[in-house]
Every structure is written in structure tokens, then in C-alpha cells.
Design an enzyme around this catalytic site. Structure first.
Site, PDB file in Angstrom:
ATOM      1  N   GLU A  47      43.958  23.390  95.109  1.00  0.00           N
ATOM      2  CA  GLU A  47      44.846  23.503  96.273  1.00  0.00           C
ATOM      3  C   GLU A  47      46.307  23.405  95.792  1.00  0.00           C
ATOM      4  O   GLU A  47      46.596  22.670  94.836  1.00  0.00           O
ATOM      5  CB  GLU A  47      44.539  22.319  97.202  1.00  0.00           C
ATOM      6  CG  GLU A  47      45.460  22.185  98.409  1.00  0.00           C
ATOM      7  CD  GLU A  47      45.248  20.844  99.140  1.00  0.00           C
ATOM      8  OE1 GLU A  47      45.194  19.787  98.489  1.00  0.00           O
ATOM      9  OE2 GLU A  47      45.150  20.880 100.378  1.00  0.00           O
ATOM     10  N   ASN A 111      48.822  25.856 104.622  1.00  0.00           N
ATOM     11  CA  ASN A 111      48.223  25.472 103.346  1.00  0.00           C
ATOM     12  C   ASN A 111      47.061  26.450 103.155  1.00  0.00           C
ATOM     13  O   ASN A 111      46.058  26.375 103.863  1.00  0.00           O
ATOM     14  CB  ASN A 111      47.747  24.014 103.419  1.00  0.00           C
ATOM     15  CG  ASN A 111      47.294  23.489 102.079  1.00  0.00           C
ATOM     16  OD1 ASN A 111      46.998  24.253 101.165  1.00  0.00           O
ATOM     17  ND2 ASN A 111      47.204  22.173 101.967  1.00  0.00           N
ATOM     18  N   LYS A 128      44.074  26.231 105.790  1.00  0.00           N
ATOM     19  CA  LYS A 128      43.430  24.909 105.918  1.00  0.00           C
ATOM     20  C   LYS A 128      43.361  24.445 107.370  1.00  0.00           C
ATOM     21  O   LYS A 128      44.380  24.386 108.072  1.00  0.00           O
ATOM     22  CB  LYS A 128      44.210  23.905 105.067  1.00  0.00           C
ATOM     23  CG  LYS A 128      43.588  22.526 104.944  1.00  0.00           C
ATOM     24  CD  LYS A 128      44.389  21.698 103.936  1.00  0.00           C
ATOM     25  CE  LYS A 128      43.848  20.319 103.703  1.00  0.00           C
ATOM     26  NZ  LYS A 128      44.645  19.584 102.680  1.00  0.00           N
ATOM     27  N   GLU A 147      51.277  16.468 105.297  1.00  0.00           N
ATOM     28  CA  GLU A 147      50.738  17.822 105.547  1.00  0.00           C
ATOM     29  C   GLU A 147      50.920  18.242 107.002  1.00  0.00           C
ATOM     30  O   GLU A 147      51.113  19.412 107.302  1.00  0.00           O
ATOM     31  CB  GLU A 147      49.271  17.893 105.147  1.00  0.00           C
ATOM     32  CG  GLU A 147      49.074  17.913 103.643  1.00  0.00           C
ATOM     33  CD  GLU A 147      47.697  18.379 103.244  1.00  0.00           C
ATOM     34  OE1 GLU A 147      47.304  19.489 103.609  1.00  0.00           O
ATOM     35  OE2 GLU A 147      47.012  17.597 102.566  1.00  0.00           O
ATOM     36  N   CYS A 172      40.559  20.927 100.269  1.00  0.00           N
ATOM     37  CA  CYS A 172      40.706  19.484 100.180  1.00  0.00           C
ATOM     38  C   CYS A 172      40.071  18.690 101.319  1.00  0.00           C
ATOM     39  O   CYS A 172      38.877  18.513 101.354  1.00  0.00           O
ATOM     40  CB  CYS A 172      42.166  19.105  99.977  1.00  0.00           C
ATOM     41  SG  CYS A 172      42.283  17.425  99.314  1.00  0.00           S
ATOM     42  N   ASN A 197      43.705  18.106  96.213  1.00  0.00           N
ATOM     43  CA  ASN A 197      44.707  17.178  95.651  1.00  0.00           C
ATOM     44  C   ASN A 197      44.437  15.843  96.320  1.00  0.00           C
ATOM     45  O   ASN A 197      44.840  15.629  97.468  1.00  0.00           O
ATOM     46  CB  ASN A 197      46.130  17.589  96.063  1.00  0.00           C
ATOM     47  CG  ASN A 197      46.708  18.722  95.261  1.00  0.00           C
ATOM     48  OD1 ASN A 197      47.341  18.522  94.231  1.00  0.00           O
ATOM     49  ND2 ASN A 197      46.489  19.939  95.734  1.00  0.00           N
TER      50      ASN A 197
HETATM   51  N1  CDT Z   1      45.226  17.339 100.122  1.00  0.00           N
HETATM   52  C1  CDT Z   1      44.380  16.611 100.867  1.00  0.00           C
HETATM   53  O1  CDT Z   1      43.864  17.094 101.846  1.00  0.00           O
HETATM   54  N2  CDT Z   1      44.172  15.320 100.493  1.00  0.00           N
HETATM   55  C2  CDT Z   1      43.427  14.404 101.277  1.00  0.00           C
HETATM   56  C3  CDT Z   1      44.018  13.054 101.098  1.00  0.00           C
HETATM   57  C4  CDT Z   1      43.692  12.180 102.207  1.00  0.00           C
HETATM   58  S1  CDT Z   1      44.600  10.708 102.156  1.00  0.00           S
HETATM   59  C5  CDT Z   1      45.811  11.047 103.280  1.00  0.00           C
HETATM   60  C6  CDT Z   1      41.949  14.349 100.954  1.00  0.00           C
HETATM   61  O2  CDT Z   1      41.147  14.333 101.879  1.00  0.00           O
HETATM   62  O3  CDT Z   1      41.572  14.278  99.786  1.00  0.00           O
END
Ligand code: CDT
Length: 312
Positions: A47, A111, A128, A147, A172, A197
Site C-alpha cells: 500500500e 488510497n 480503499k 487516513e 491494509c 502499512n
Molecule cells: N494502513 C492501514 O490501514 N493501517 C491500519 C492501521 C490501523 S491502526 C490505526 C491497519 O489496519 O493495519
């Protein structure tokens, strides 16, 4: 047509804020060449693979913000990736921040990921759906997760024909939601490509930090098995701008088993020979949806958003 897809999960180590698109492009191209040398025909990048994970900072200057987004794909800095992939005859999935203009010329930010075929043409684009984090500036956090401030949500999970099968995409946080996999499962998906990420530390719930890798695998393995599909999860890993990101990129079979995984927090390929026909025994027995599902019992899933417990 062959039902074997030789897939490379192309994990990236950290991308710092000062790294240029050209720096990053060199790393993506190295992954393409190495994957090709190992006989792969599909490379899956993470991502937001072209920049650092910029939603960790609250910014207000539109020029500063827009520098993290792509206005066209391919664009001047990404054309070389498309050209190289086409020359090598290898497809790829790429996550990036997208600015799209509507009919009135207004910008919309997403995204996004794309799936590109071995001929260099875009097969599909995904925006996303599940945007995690927050929309307001929360400077109390060690690092933010904005985000909801930087992106509008996408509105669908589609699948596309490609690589001899039925391909799906997610990004993600989508991987934590069973609906993500099931909506694609209901369209016969055979391989879901998913870049992520994920910081080790989640400021609102630090008590989960030790379980971040366990949860990562748990959700992707369950999604694969319950829908009889391959899942390719690919991380941006390591210490990025002081924020430790989990790695754990892996390729999961329709059995739910991890068949290949990265073991470092840097640029690394994990590769697997994925037979799409393996999906069939799951889709035609335990998870024969047409035979066993009871959608009339699941209405609440689409009619209700948040949980409502019965009155005490
Ligand atoms: N990029 C992304 O979606 N990361 C989220 C982090 C969550 S913590 C706010 C994830 O679900 O891995």
C-alpha cells in the site's frame, strides 16, 4: 490457459520522507527484475508504495499534501515501471495515493491500488473502502493515522479476470473485515492482492501491540480459507520516520496455510507457485456458497452498521 501464477510478494523496507520517487522507483524496479529472474509473472507491492506513509503527519498546505499523490497512472515517474514490466512480461499490483478529478474538475483523493497485466495495461483499479484512523489533528499521538483526513472511501469490492483466474484487490485495514473477503468470494475470487502499512504500535490500543503480527496472519488466513482463495499480503516494513512497521508479508493458500513469507523488515521477495485450481476443492465443498449459505439470516450485515446489544 495456465492456472499457475508464480507470485512475488515484494515487501519494501521503510521509505523515508526525504526519499524521492526516483529512489523508490529503483527499489521497485530491482524487485521486478529479481522476481522475473526467479520465474515470477506477478509482483505485488505494498500500500502507498511510492512514498512514506504520509498520513502519520497532519499537514495543511495543499502543495505539500498533493506532492504525495499521483494525478495520472502511469505518470512521468511511474512510466518506467510499466515499461519494464511489459518488457519482462510480468504483471504487478501497486498501491499509491490517487487524485482524481470529477466532471466539474474538483479533486477527490483516494488510497488506491491497480492491477497491471503482463502487457503493461491496467486490468483494474481499487479504492480503499475501510479507512482506519481519524480525521482530526490529534497531536497527542506519538504518530498520527490520518487516513480519514487524507482520503475519501471507495465504495465497492470488484474482481477482474486476469492471470488465468479471478483476481481481487484490497488495502491494509480492509484485511481485518470479513466482509472484504466475502464480497469478493461471492464473485468467485481466486487470488486477493493486498498491500499494507501497519505500525506495531497503535496509540489508542497499545495493549494489542504484542499481537500485531498474530492478528495480521489471523485475518488473512481466515479470509483465504473461508472463501477458498489465495491471499497475497505485502507490507511496508521496518522503522519509517521513527515508526516501527510490522513486516510479515506472506502468501496464503486457499487452505489457509502460509506457503511463503518474508523474514526481514527490509526489501525482500517471498515467492510461491500458486495453483488457482486449488481453490476449487474449498469452493465446491465446505464453502460451496450456493449450497450452504443462508443470506436470509444475514440481513443485519447490510442493514446495520454498528453493534446494538439488547436492552439489559
Ligand atoms: N494502513 C492501514 O490501514 N493501517 C491500519 C492501521 C490501523 S491502526 C490505526 C491497519 O489496519 O493495519
Amino acid at each position: 490457459m495456465s492456472r499457475i501464477v508464480n507470485v512475488a510478494a515484494a515487501q519494501l523496507g521503510p521509505i523515508q520522507r526525504a526519499d524521492s520517487r526516483a529512489d523508490v522507483m529503483e527499489r521497485l524496479l530491482a524487485h521486478l527484475h529479481n522476481a522475473h529472474a526467479m520465474g515470477c509473472n506477478l509482483v505485488v507491492f505494498p500500500e502507498l508504495a511510492l512514498t512514506t506513509f504520509f498520513p502519520r503527519w497532519y499537514m495543511e498546505d495543499p502543495v505539500e499534501i498533493d506532492a504525495f499523490y499521483e494525478r495520472e497512472m502511469p505518470g512521468p515517474q511511474t512510466q518506467v515501471l510499466f515499461d519494464t514490466a511489459k518488457r519482462l512480461g510480468i504483471g504487478f499490483y501497486l498501491g499509491y495515493a490517487e487524485i482524481a478529478l470529477d466532471d466539474a474538475g474538483r479533486p477527490h483523493r483516494f488510497n488506491t491500488s491497480i492491477l497491471v497485466g503482463a502487457d503493461g495495461n491496467i486490468i483494474g483499479k481499487y479504492r480503499k473502502v475501510h479507512l482506519p484512523g481519524h480525521a482530526e489533528n490529534e497531536p497527542w499521538r506519538a504518530f498520527q493515522h490520518l487516513e480519514k483526513y487524507y482520503f475519501e472511501p471507495g465504495d465497492s469490492f470488484e474482481v477482474w479476470r486476469g492471470f488465468g483466474g479471478v483476481m481481487g484487490m484490497a488495502l491494509c485495514n480492509d484485511r481485518r473485515w470479513s466482509e472484504t473477503y466475502r464480497v469478493m468470494g461471492l464473485q468467485g475470487v481466486e487470488m486477493i492482492l493486498l498491500g499494507y502499512n501497519t505500525p506495531v504500535h497503535n496509540p489508542p490500543a497499545p495493549e494489542h501491540d504484542d499481537l500485531s503480527m498474530f492478528h495480521n496472519q489471523l485475518v488473512m488466513q481466515a479470509g483465504a480459507y473461508q472463501n477458498g482463495t489465495w491471499v497475497v499480503g505485502v507490507a511496508k516494513a521496518g522503522k519509517e520516520e521513527g515508526c516501527e512497521m510490522i513486516g510479515g508479508s506472506c502468501i496464503i493458500a486457499p487452505s489457509g496455510e502460509v506457503v511463503a513469507a518474508c523474514s526481514t523488515k527490509g526489501d525482500e521477495l517471498a515467492i510461491a507457485r500458486c495453483d488457482l485450481d486449488l481453490c476449487h476443492s474449498y469452493k465446491s465443498t465446505t464453502f460451496n456458497f450456493a449450497k450452504h449459505r443462508r443470506p436470509e439470516a444475514y440481513r443485519m450485515i447490510v442493514e446495520r452498521r454498528g453493534a446494538v446489544a439488547p436492552e439489559a
